[in-house]
Design a protein around this motif. Structure first.
Motif, PDB file in Angstrom:
ATOM      1  N   PHE A  24      17.161  21.471  -8.806  1.00  0.00           N
ATOM      2  CA  PHE A  24      15.650  22.253  -8.171  1.00  0.00           C
ATOM      3  C   PHE A  24      15.689  23.340  -8.911  1.00  0.00           C
ATOM      4  N   GLU A  25      16.978  24.501  -8.198  1.00  0.00           N
ATOM      5  CA  GLU A  25      17.225  26.109  -8.337  1.00  0.00           C
ATOM      6  C   GLU A  25      17.216  25.881  -9.842  1.00  0.00           C
ATOM      7  N   GLU A  26      17.792  25.401 -11.226  1.00  0.00           N
ATOM      8  CA  GLU A  26      19.246  25.757 -12.354  1.00  0.00           C
ATOM      9  C   GLU A  26      17.015  25.458 -12.938  1.00  0.00           C
ATOM     10  N   HIS A  27      16.561  24.482 -12.286  1.00  0.00           N
ATOM     11  CA  HIS A  27      15.375  23.181 -13.049  1.00  0.00           C
ATOM     12  C   HIS A  27      14.720  24.767 -13.234  1.00  0.00           C
ATOM     13  N   MET A  28      14.535  25.620 -12.375  1.00  0.00           N
ATOM     14  CA  MET A  28      13.368  26.415 -12.355  1.00  0.00           C
ATOM     15  C   MET A  28      13.734  28.115 -13.048  1.00  0.00           C
ATOM     16  N   LYS A  29      14.856  27.941 -13.222  1.00  0.00           N
ATOM     17  CA  LYS A  29      15.656  28.777 -14.227  1.00  0.00           C
ATOM     18  C   LYS A  29      15.573  28.781 -15.509  1.00  0.00           C
ATOM     19  N   ASP A  30      16.118  27.628 -15.785  1.00  0.00           N
ATOM     20  CA  ASP A  30      15.343  27.048 -16.889  1.00  0.00           C
ATOM     21  C   ASP A  30      14.282  26.502 -18.363  1.00  0.00           C
ATOM     22  N   ASN A  31      13.052  26.703 -16.888  1.00  0.00           N
ATOM     23  CA  ASN A  31      12.492  26.075 -17.359  1.00  0.00           C
ATOM     24  C   ASN A  31      10.829  27.335 -16.819  1.00  0.00           C
ATOM     25  N   ASP A  32      11.220  28.173 -16.001  1.00  0.00           N
ATOM     26  CA  ASP A  32      10.051  29.482 -16.067  1.00  0.00           C
ATOM     27  C   ASP A  32       8.696  29.055 -15.921  1.00  0.00           C
ATOM     28  N   PRO A  33       8.421  28.015 -14.873  1.00  0.00           N
ATOM     29  CA  PRO A  33       7.183  27.403 -14.708  1.00  0.00           C
ATOM     30  C   PRO A  33       5.820  28.970 -14.160  1.00  0.00           C
ATOM     31  N   LYS A  34       4.771  29.000 -14.078  1.00  0.00           N
ATOM     32  CA  LYS A  34       4.083  29.557 -13.759  1.00  0.00           C
ATOM     33  C   LYS A  34       4.435  30.066 -12.557  1.00  0.00           C
ATOM     34  N   ASP A  35       4.233  29.481 -11.985  1.00  0.00           N
ATOM     35  CA  ASP A  35       4.638  29.923 -10.202  1.00  0.00           C
ATOM     36  C   ASP A  35       5.320  28.279  -9.717  1.00  0.00           C
ATOM     37  N   PRO A  36       6.816  29.055  -9.531  1.00  0.00           N
ATOM     38  CA  PRO A  36       7.921  28.464  -8.820  1.00  0.00           C
ATOM     39  C   PRO A  36       7.911  28.382  -7.699  1.00  0.00           C
ATOM     40  N   LYS A  37       7.343  28.726  -6.769  1.00  0.00           N
ATOM     41  CA  LYS A  37       7.661  28.316  -5.748  1.00  0.00           C
ATOM     42  C   LYS A  37       6.584  27.235  -4.931  1.00  0.00           C
ATOM     43  N   SER A  38       5.003  27.393  -5.909  1.00  0.00           N
ATOM     44  CA  SER A  38       4.085  26.532  -5.415  1.00  0.00           C
ATOM     45  C   SER A  38       4.549  25.187  -5.026  1.00  0.00           C
ATOM     46  N   PRO A  39       4.087  24.392  -4.233  1.00  0.00           N
ATOM     47  CA  PRO A  39       5.076  22.929  -3.845  1.00  0.00           C
ATOM     48  C   PRO A  39       4.535  22.005  -4.737  1.00  0.00           C
ATOM     49  N   MET A  40       2.966  22.385  -6.093  1.00  0.00           N
ATOM     50  CA  MET A  40       2.879  21.248  -6.535  1.00  0.00           C
ATOM     51  C   MET A  40       3.523  21.888  -7.794  1.00  0.00           C
ATOM     52  N   VAL A  41       4.304  22.725  -7.973  1.00  0.00           N
ATOM     53  CA  VAL A  41       5.308  22.955  -9.982  1.00  0.00           C
ATOM     54  C   VAL A  41       5.201  22.276 -10.223  1.00  0.00           C
ATOM     55  N   CYS A  42       5.799  21.323  -9.886  1.00  0.00           N
ATOM     56  CA  CYS A  42       6.720  20.263 -10.829  1.00  0.00           C
ATOM     57  C   CYS A  42       4.973  19.731 -12.034  1.00  0.00           C
ATOM     58  N   MET A  43       3.979  19.932 -11.550  1.00  0.00           N
ATOM     59  CA  MET A  43       2.726  19.399 -11.854  1.00  0.00           C
ATOM     60  C   MET A  43       2.931  20.691 -13.215  1.00  0.00           C
ATOM     61  N   GLN A  44       3.227  21.546 -12.919  1.00  0.00           N
ATOM     62  CA  GLN A  44       2.654  22.396 -14.037  1.00  0.00           C
ATOM     63  C   GLN A  44       3.250  22.165 -16.005  1.00  0.00           C
ATOM     64  N   CYS A  45       4.443  21.533 -15.395  1.00  0.00           N
ATOM     65  CA  CYS A  45       4.960  20.890 -16.834  1.00  0.00           C
ATOM     66  C   CYS A  45       4.729  19.285 -17.158  1.00  0.00           C
ATOM     67  N   HIS A  46       4.827  18.450 -15.731  1.00  0.00           N
ATOM     68  CA  HIS A  46       4.292  17.038 -16.016  1.00  0.00           C
ATOM     69  C   HIS A  46       3.501  16.536 -15.195  1.00  0.00           C
ATOM     70  N   VAL A  47       3.315  15.225 -16.357  1.00  0.00           N
ATOM     71  CA  VAL A  47       1.813  14.255 -15.582  1.00  0.00           C
ATOM     72  C   VAL A  47       2.442  13.579 -14.757  1.00  0.00           C
ATOM     73  N   PRO A  48       2.516  13.097 -13.313  1.00  0.00           N
ATOM     74  CA  PRO A  48       2.946  11.896 -12.646  1.00  0.00           C
ATOM     75  C   PRO A  48       3.150  11.266 -13.010  1.00  0.00           C
ATOM     76  N   HIS A  49       1.451  10.436 -13.188  1.00  0.00           N
ATOM     77  CA  HIS A  49       1.430   9.044 -13.676  1.00  0.00           C
ATOM     78  C   HIS A  49       1.706   8.863 -14.532  1.00  0.00           C
ATOM     79  N   ASP A  50       2.227   9.458 -15.892  1.00  0.00           N
ATOM     80  CA  ASP A  50       2.777   9.062 -17.227  1.00  0.00           C
ATOM     81  C   ASP A  50       4.057  10.556 -17.302  1.00  0.00           C
ATOM     82  N   PRO A  51       4.946  10.162 -17.008  1.00  0.00           N
ATOM     83  CA  PRO A  51       6.351  11.983 -16.980  1.00  0.00           C
ATOM     84  C   PRO A  51       6.046  12.197 -19.247  1.00  0.00           C
TER      85      PRO A  51
END
Lengths: 209, 284
Positions: free
Chosen positions: A144-171
């Motif tokens: 997770f930590e490396e993935h955050m560094k590599d991709n630099d999302p808008k809000d890495p601390k948010s518990p919903m951070v994954c959805m900033q780049c991925h669609v859960p229903h269809d990744p």
């Protein structure tokens, strides 16, 4: 009345008969009624076992109303059960059944969606996608930590951070701007107010599968 | 020879003889005989009628509508279970689903997932998450550099054909249905734990809530209504397959026919109906 020898035989016979009657009485009192109906067990136990309450929502329960959901799920996530992220849907189903019974034809249904929207998608995603010894290397995994560094999302601390780049229903899809607010209800009758859901979400649902 | 065989007036001869107290020889013994016959007949008849009365009464007490075994498409259903260990990612969704579906107490499991880790020094280590929550992500991480290979093996009741657990039950509380599901009658079980010791796979336990023996039922209450067991339903990778192995068109039959299948501890001869793909010699 009897000769000495005959008397002994009659006493023996009497004891045997008494023992047999006693055995039958005790047996009938202790062995359950349906024992031996199908085999060496209580037949009624089968019915009890089959009649136990089914607690988990099945895939069929969800797709019965949310019919477009099957096509919406991407190939890689088509096997992921709704309850893994959305939690148990029994309360929602009951609320919907009540609402449907009360609704007039053509009217929009508003079902109680409380607790169904995950509040901590990060933990749910990492549940399967955290890198771990033993996981098949073909299965997509991240540290997770490396993935955050590599991709630099808008809000890495948010518990919903994954959805900033991925669609859960269809990744495989890119998230649209209104991701998360999209209502996945299938029939127009099922369309509920999108704003009601996140507000009503309960914290414990995040850890719920 | 009696005197009556001798020549002479018969009546006189016989009347003078001392009467032997024999069978039906006198009016007195005839009365005794009839009285005995009445007594014995009455007692015998009572005994004979008492037994069938007991049995008939017992049968009439409970009318059970359920039946054992069912026929689909002209064949008898026989359930089987297949675990493809090569697909398992150790997410633990099955463990959690099983707990919720079946009210399994904390710290006890009807199904669990083991991780076999083969180190580069040749040792093999097995670990399992006994918290039953978020699987292996909660365990301390292993150093991937020291590990040769590692994989997950989900475990559950093997629903054997020749079941040691049913054989040892002293009260007939353990049984197998015609569909091949091994179940526990929780009302009949006395909690002696003999079956827990008899099971070579460690799948049985004494439920701390009910104090009876408990085990995986393949979610009998779901499969009898056409659903899949909870663990099969939630598995996101298709590791677990469940179905009718007597139906050649079922998913499990096709998988069994096209893969290399193994069972756990085949040398024990219990003939498990839970089959595995991708086992190694170290997996027991």
């Amino acid at each position: 009345m009897f000769s000495r020898d005959t008397l002994h035989l009659w006493i023996l016979a009497g004891v045997l008969v008494l023992a047999a009657v006693g055995f039958m009485t005790v047996r009938n009192l202790t062995v359950p009624p349906s024992f031996g109906q199908f085999g060496h067990y209580r037949g009624a136990a089968l019915q009890t076992a089959a009649d136990k309450e089914r607690k988990l929502t099945t895939r069929g329960d969800c797709t019965a109303c949310h019919q477009t959901l099957k096509h919406e799920m991407g190939k890689s996530h088509e096997r992921v059960h709704c309850i893994e992220c959305h939690g148990q849907g029994k309360a929602h189903m009951t609320a919907c059944a009540v609402a449907k019974a009360a609704a007039k034809p053509g009217e929009n249904l508003i079902c109680d969606k409380s607790g169904l929207m995950p509040t901590n998608i990060r933990d749910i995603c990492l549940h399967c996608h955290q890198q771990m010894v033993g996981r098949n290397p073909k299965h997509p995994q991240i540290i997770f930590e490396e993935h955050m560094k590599d991709n630099d999302p808008k809000d890495p601390k948010s518990p919903m951070v994954c959805m900033q780049c991925h669609v859960p229903h269809d990744p495989s899809q890119e998230p649209s701007d209104d991701a998360g607010d999209k209502d996945d209800a299938a029939k127009p009758a099922d369309a509920a107010t999108p704003t009601a859901a996140p507000a009503a979400a309960t914290p414990e649902n995040g850890g719920d599968q | 020879m009696s005197c009556c065989d001798k020549k002479g007036p018969k009546d006189a001869c016989c009347e003078t003889q001392t009467q032997p107290k024999g069978f039906m020889d006198t009016a007195e013994s005839r009365r005794e005989f009839i009285w005995d016959a009445v007594k014995n007949f009455t007692f015998g008849a009572m005994t004979l009628t008492a037994i069938p009365l007991f049995i008939e009464k017992a049968d009439a007490e409970e009318v059970h509508t359920g039946k054992d075994g069912k026929e689909v498409k002209g064949h008898t259903v026989l359930f089987g279970y297949l675990v493809d260990t090569t697909k398992c990612i150790g997410c633990g969704g099955c463990m959690l689903a099983c707990k919720k579906e079946n009210d399994v107490p904390d710290g006890q499991f009807r199904t669990w997932v083991e991780r076999y880790v083969y180190y580069k020094d040749g040792s093999v280590h097995v670990d399992v998450n006994t918290k039953g929550t978020f699987a292996f992500t909660e365990l301390p991480p292993l150093d991937a550099k020291e590990v040769d290979k590692a994989f997950f093996v989900p475990k559950l009741c093997n629903h054997c054909v020749d079941t040691p657990c049913i054989q040892v039950c002293p009260v007939g509380a353990s049984y197998k249905t015609k569909e091949g599901v091994v179940l526990v009658d929780y009302e009949q079980c006395i909690g002696c734990a003999y079956c827990v010791q008899a099971c070579p796979f460690g799948t049985r336990f004494i439920n701390t809530k009910t104090q009876t023996a408990d085990k995986c039922t393949w979610c009998y209450h779901r499969i009898e209504h056409g659903e899949k067991p909870a663990c099969v339903d939630v598995c996101p990778t298709g590791t677990r397959t469940f179905g009718d192995i007597n139906d050649p068109e079922s998913e499990i039959s096709k998988a069994l026919a096209t893969n290399r299948i193994d069972v756990l501890k085949s040398y024990l001869g219990t003939r498990p109906k839970t089959r595995y793909i991708g086992l190694t010699a170290e997996v027991v």
